[in-house]
Motif scaffolding. Structure first.
Motif, PDB file in Angstrom:
ATOM      1  N   SER A 179      48.290 -34.040  -1.828  1.00 25.08           N
ATOM      2  CA  SER A 179      48.757 -32.964  -0.938  1.00 25.08           C
ATOM      3  C   SER A 179      48.577 -31.595  -1.588  1.00 25.08           C
ATOM      4  O   SER A 179      48.288 -30.617  -0.905  1.00 25.08           O
ATOM      5  N   ALA A 180      48.729 -31.539  -2.922  1.00 21.20           N
ATOM      6  CA  ALA A 180      48.503 -30.256  -3.611  1.00 21.20           C
ATOM      7  C   ALA A 180      47.037 -29.856  -3.495  1.00 21.20           C
ATOM      8  O   ALA A 180      46.714 -28.697  -3.218  1.00 21.20           O
ATOM      9  N   LYS A 181      46.161 -30.846  -3.690  1.00 22.83           N
ATOM     10  CA  LYS A 181      44.718 -30.554  -3.654  1.00 22.83           C
ATOM     11  C   LYS A 181      44.249 -30.211  -2.235  1.00 22.83           C
ATOM     12  O   LYS A 181      43.350 -29.396  -2.051  1.00 22.83           O
ATOM     13  N   ILE A 182      44.885 -30.819  -1.236  1.00 18.19           N
ATOM     14  CA  ILE A 182      44.565 -30.490   0.161  1.00 18.19           C
ATOM     15  C   ILE A 182      45.104 -29.103   0.504  1.00 18.19           C
ATOM     16  O   ILE A 182      44.417 -28.282   1.111  1.00 18.19           O
ATOM     17  N   SER A 183      46.344 -28.847   0.074  1.00 21.86           N
ATOM     18  CA  SER A 183      47.027 -27.603   0.461  1.00 21.86           C
ATOM     19  C   SER A 183      46.313 -26.375  -0.064  1.00 21.86           C
ATOM     20  O   SER A 183      46.234 -25.355   0.626  1.00 21.86           O
ATOM     21  N   ALA A 195      38.196 -28.720   6.558  1.00 19.39           N
ATOM     22  CA  ALA A 195      39.545 -29.279   6.406  1.00 19.39           C
ATOM     23  C   ALA A 195      39.660 -30.712   6.926  1.00 19.39           C
ATOM     24  O   ALA A 195      40.254 -31.573   6.282  1.00 19.39           O
ATOM     25  N   ARG A 196      39.061 -30.971   8.091  1.00 21.59           N
ATOM     26  CA  ARG A 196      39.199 -32.309   8.694  1.00 21.59           C
ATOM     27  C   ARG A 196      38.522 -33.376   7.840  1.00 21.59           C
ATOM     28  O   ARG A 196      39.104 -34.415   7.515  1.00 21.59           O
ATOM     29  N   GLU A 197      37.295 -33.090   7.512  1.00 26.47           N
ATOM     30  CA  GLU A 197      36.525 -34.052   6.713  1.00 26.47           C
ATOM     31  C   GLU A 197      37.199 -34.269   5.351  1.00 26.47           C
ATOM     32  O   GLU A 197      37.286 -35.383   4.844  1.00 26.47           O
ATOM     33  N   ARG A 198      37.689 -33.182   4.763  1.00 27.82           N
ATOM     34  CA  ARG A 198      38.303 -33.252   3.428  1.00 27.82           C
ATOM     35  C   ARG A 198      39.514 -34.183   3.443  1.00 27.82           C
ATOM     36  O   ARG A 198      39.623 -35.086   2.620  1.00 27.82           O
ATOM     37  N   VAL A 199      40.420 -33.968   4.385  1.00 26.37           N
ATOM     38  CA  VAL A 199      41.661 -34.751   4.364  1.00 26.37           C
ATOM     39  C   VAL A 199      41.383 -36.223   4.672  1.00 26.37           C
ATOM     40  O   VAL A 199      41.970 -37.118   4.066  1.00 26.37           O
ATOM     41  N   ILE A 233      53.494 -32.482   0.860  1.00 26.27           N
ATOM     42  CA  ILE A 233      53.238 -33.794   1.483  1.00 26.27           C
ATOM     43  C   ILE A 233      53.369 -33.669   3.003  1.00 26.27           C
ATOM     44  O   ILE A 233      52.573 -34.240   3.754  1.00 26.27           O
ATOM     45  N   ALA A 234      54.359 -32.893   3.459  1.00 26.17           N
ATOM     46  CA  ALA A 234      54.497 -32.666   4.902  1.00 26.17           C
ATOM     47  C   ALA A 234      53.234 -31.997   5.449  1.00 26.17           C
ATOM     48  O   ALA A 234      52.738 -32.348   6.530  1.00 26.17           O
ATOM     49  N   ARG A 235      52.677 -31.055   4.677  1.00 25.30           N
ATOM     50  CA  ARG A 235      51.432 -30.385   5.104  1.00 25.30           C
ATOM     51  C   ARG A 235      50.274 -31.372   5.136  1.00 25.30           C
ATOM     52  O   ARG A 235      49.442 -31.345   6.035  1.00 25.30           O
ATOM     53  N   LEU A 236      50.243 -32.271   4.150  1.00 23.53           N
ATOM     54  CA  LEU A 236      49.181 -33.289   4.129  1.00 23.53           C
ATOM     55  C   LEU A 236      49.239 -34.137   5.396  1.00 23.53           C
ATOM     56  O   LEU A 236      48.214 -34.398   6.040  1.00 23.53           O
ATOM     57  N   TYR A 237      50.446 -34.548   5.798  1.00 21.99           N
ATOM     58  CA  TYR A 237      50.590 -35.327   7.048  1.00 21.99           C
ATOM     59  C   TYR A 237      50.070 -34.534   8.241  1.00 21.99           C
ATOM     60  O   TYR A 237      49.343 -35.058   9.080  1.00 21.99           O
ATOM     61  N   ARG A 238      50.448 -33.269   8.312  1.00 21.13           N
ATOM     62  CA  ARG A 238      50.021 -32.443   9.458  1.00 21.13           C
ATOM     63  C   ARG A 238      48.506 -32.309   9.483  1.00 21.13           C
ATOM     64  O   ARG A 238      47.871 -32.438  10.530  1.00 21.13           O
ATOM     65  N   GLU A 239      47.925 -32.077   8.302  1.00 19.15           N
ATOM     66  CA  GLU A 239      46.461 -31.939   8.226  1.00 19.15           C
ATOM     67  C   GLU A 239      45.781 -33.242   8.642  1.00 19.15           C
ATOM     68  O   GLU A 239      44.746 -33.233   9.309  1.00 19.15           O
TER      69      GLU A 239
END
Ligand code: SF4
Ligand code: FES
Length: 244
Positions: A179-183, A195-199, A233-239
């Motif tokens: 989630s840190a690396k995504i955020s 963003a979509r492909e990454r997550v 982690i909440a942001r990771l879920y949203r992404e």
């Protein structure tokens, strides 16, 4: 200080490990924890014994390689610091200190206290980057970014990939790291294009490598030396939801 050290010794990933007891005298409170281990290893080498293998590089809290369990805590009992920043002044004369490697299936033991964290590299390779030609440095105001967003992005970009979050989690979840690396990208306009492909790729790789799901206990946040927040982690879920 005179200390008793109970250190996990294990020849390789397939060998059976065990705690071995060592006595170490004249430890200065001014020493760092890794310098204390250096002193122990010097003594072991002088006695013609195998030194304790432990990982380290920068010794400045930057590289994330020095992780180990100390008295039941990743990076030791002092919050928000790495093992290399842990000072021996936090211990007392006569203390017994238990020292173990990270214990998580995706991080197999290489030797003693060193584990293989290349699973994190594989997750990064799956999508933790921006694939654009950056060229020369652009004019600073050409892509306006709100201060609050850039601060939030920076607060997640400081993850050093140490793996303490995985070691602390009863499910060996890598969600805080991922989630840190995504955020750090999701919060900035430069990171939105992929963003979509990454997550999708990073979460898929995380699952494939055997990391568990978030346990919702918050142990990762409590033990993270860089204080990465559960809100990541909440942001990771949203992404992730937005990506499908
Ligand atoms: S989130 Fe924290 S504990 Fe996990 S790898 Fe990054 S710095 Fe280490
Ligand atoms: S040795 Fe680099 S973070 Fe500790």
């Amino acid at each position: 200080m005179n200390l008793t050290l109970k250190i996990w010794r294990q020849k390789n990933a397939s060998a059976k490990g065990a705690f071995v007891t060592y006595s170490l005298d004249n430890v200065s409170p001014e020493m760092s924890f890794l310098e204390m281990l250096d002193a122990l290893n010097k003594k072991l080498v002088e006695d013609d014994k195998d030194p304790v293998a432990f990982d380290h590089d920068c010794r400045e809290g930057i590289c994330g390689s020095c992780g180990m369990y100390i008295n039941g805590h990743p990076h030791g009992p002092v919050p928000a610091i790495t093992t290399c920043h842990l000072s021996m002044r936090y211990f007392n004369d006569g203390d017994t200190i238990w020292i173990e490697p990270w214990r998580a299936k995706p991080f197999p033991v290489i030797k003693d206290l060193i584990v293989d964290r290349s699973a994190f590299d594989k997750i990064q390779i799956a999508g933790g980057f921006i694939s654009i030609n950056t060229g020369a440095a652009p004019e600073a105001n050409s892509i306006p970014v709100k201060r609050i967003k850039s601060d939030e992005a920076f607060d997640t970009a400081i993850c050093i990939g140490c793996g303490a979050c995985v070691a602390a989690c009863k499910n060996a979840s890598a969600m805080l790291f991922v989630s840190a690396k995504i955020s750090q990208f999701a919060l900035l306009p430069q990171g939105r294009a992929e963003a979509r492909e990454r997550v999708r790729s990073m979460v898929e790789k995380m699952d494939e490598l055997g990391f568990g799901n978030c346990s919702n206990t918050g142990a990762c946040e409590a033990e993270c030396p860089k204080k990465i927040k559960l809100t990541s982690i909440a942001r990771l879920y949203r992404e992730y939801y937005k990506a499908y």
